[in-house]
Design a protein around this motif. Structure first.
Motif, short mmCIF file in Angstrom:
data_model
loop_
_atom_site.label_atom_id
_atom_site.label_comp_id
_atom_site.label_asym_id
_atom_site.label_seq_id
_atom_site.Cartn_x
_atom_site.Cartn_y
_atom_site.Cartn_z
N GLU A 36 -2.51 -1.52 6.00
CA GLU A 36 -3.15 -1.19 4.72
C GLU A 36 -4.11 -2.28 4.24
O GLU A 36 -4.01 -3.43 4.64
N ARG A 37 -4.98 -1.86 3.36
CA ARG A 37 -5.88 -2.75 2.62
C ARG A 37 -6.67 -3.73 3.49
O ARG A 37 -6.66 -4.94 3.24
N GLU A 76 0.13 -6.65 -8.06
CA GLU A 76 -0.39 -6.45 -6.70
C GLU A 76 -1.81 -5.89 -6.82
O GLU A 76 -2.35 -5.81 -7.91
N GLY A 88 4.08 1.46 -6.60
CA GLY A 88 3.77 2.22 -5.39
C GLY A 88 2.45 2.95 -5.51
O GLY A 88 1.46 2.39 -5.99
N TRP A 122 -5.04 7.29 -5.60
CA TRP A 122 -4.25 7.72 -4.44
C TRP A 122 -3.74 9.14 -4.60
O TRP A 122 -3.35 9.56 -5.70
C1 GAL Z 1 1.27 0.26 -3.43
C2 GAL Z 1 0.23 -0.53 -2.67
C3 GAL Z 1 -0.42 0.38 -1.65
C4 GAL Z 1 0.69 0.95 -0.77
C5 GAL Z 1 1.70 1.68 -1.63
C6 GAL Z 1 2.85 2.23 -0.80
O1 GAL Z 1 2.00 -0.54 -4.29
O2 GAL Z 1 -0.72 -1.04 -3.55
O3 GAL Z 1 -1.35 -0.34 -0.91
O4 GAL Z 1 1.32 -0.10 -0.10
O5 GAL Z 1 2.23 0.81 -2.58
O6 GAL Z 1 3.84 2.77 -1.63
#
Ligand code: GAL
Length: 334
Positions: free
Chosen positions: A113-114, A216, A236, A293
């Motif tokens: 990810e990212r 985060e 999440g 998302w």
């Molecule tokens: C978020 C995070 C995403 C992904 C997601 C999974 O907190 O920013 O990149 O990891 O959780 O649940």
């Protein structure tokens, strides 16, 4: 006697010429709009797949790297896409810069990810960092891959915990003097680290600061003598009210965190991934780049990009609406 019709002709021609010039000028300066939250087609008409992404400007192009999540991918592999643009609105798909099979025996549903890419001018190498994890997010490492071309193919090198710490969401920050930093979220310490990369960018060398807040999706920008950091809460895929703090130096001290938007909007249903500074001849614009998302249909996840209202220690994300930017002048239009 003067022929009146003829006498008029040069005037007509002049007017026609002026109209043509005005039409040309207007179409040349009419910037393509960025539509937050909408489907964003690339040059082939497909929705851009660069989730949790980052942007780096190399010479005349902006390169946008992110999680490639289109439908029909091989479920055993993970992909990082690469797009390029001169105006930040029209993006050319350059292909999948990285295609990786499970590099550390992480098992099914392993996580990449990212992704973020840095260009090292000394070694002429493109260095990619990404969050590498198992399905339960227990590995908590960064992965590193390199290429000698911006569009890849990138080759996987290794994975490690930066500064021996757990690392999950990562962010990228390149300061005005060119120094490259990795921002990474660490759970046990409840905060995000700002760490300097080594000269060749292949290692995370030095802890610069630990911002002690449970955040985060860390993003940092340097604007008019002040550093601004944005982070999201740990919810999440669900959006939450993202917050910002400021500091005169990256080492801190950092101010208290405050909302970047009305908290009830949950950052207009988005989560931070980066702040991009565009320094034009007339204006400097800081763009908030965030993901909206859709965990069940990730290929349809959207992007919320908006120019921030920044200055004098304040930062505010205005209500999203279509906008455009003139890359040369840095001016934004709604
Ligand atoms: C978020 C995070 C995403 C992904 C997601 C999974 O907190 O920013 O990149 O990891 O959780 O649940």
């Amino acid at each position: 006697m003067k022929d009146k019709t003829n006498a008029c002709r040069p005037g007509n021609k002049y007017i026609l010429l002026m109209v043509a010039i005005i039409v040309l000028l207007t179409s040349a300066t009419a910037q393509k709009k960025i539509n937050p939250g909408e489907v964003w087609p690339d040059d082939k008409g497909n929705h851009i797949q660069a989730h949790g992404g980052g942007i780096v400007k190399i010479d005349k192009y902006y390169y946008w790297y992110g999680e490639q999540r289109r439908q029909g991918l091989d479920t055993g592999l993970r992909y990082v896409s690469c797009y390029r643009s001169k105006d930040l609105a029209s993006w050319q798909f350059m292909g999948d810069a990285l295609q990786l099979s499970d590099p550390e025996h992480l098992g099914s549903n392993w996580v990449l990810e990212r992704p973020k890419v840095y260009f090292n001018r000394k070694t002429k190498t493109y260095v990619m960092y990404f969050h590498l994890d198992d399905a339960r997010y227990k590995l908590a490492r960064v992965g590193v891959a390199t290429s000698n071309k911006p569009e890849g193919p990138f080759t996987y090198r290794e994975s490690f915990r930066p500064l021996e710490k757990e690392s999950r969401d990562i962010g990228q920050f390149i300061d005005d003097d060119g120094t490259a930093y990795l921002v990474f979220e660490s759970w046990p310490t409840k905060g995000f680290f700002i760490a300097r990369l080594s000269d060749d960018y292949l290692k995370v060398e030095k802890e610069v600061c630990l911002i002690n807040a449970p955040l985060e999706g860390g993003a940092i920008v340097h604007y008019k003598g002040l550093y601004y950091a944005i982070g999201s809460a740990l919810t999440g895929w669900n959006p939450n009210p993202n917050k910002y703090a400021t500091a005169k130096s990256l080492e801190g001290p950092w101010s208290e965190f405050k909302d970047i938007a009305p908290p009830e909007t949950n950052t207009y249903s988005s989560q931070s991934t980066m702040m991009l500074k565009v320094e034009g001849t007339k204006d400097t614009t800081v763009i908030f780049m965030a993901d909206q998302w859709k965990p069940k249909t990730q290929w349809d996840s959207r992007y919320l990009w908006m120019p921030l209202q920044t200055g004098d220690g304040k930062l505010w994300l205005p209500e999203p609406k279509p906008w455009s930017i003139d890359i040369k002048t840095g001016k934004v239009q709604f």
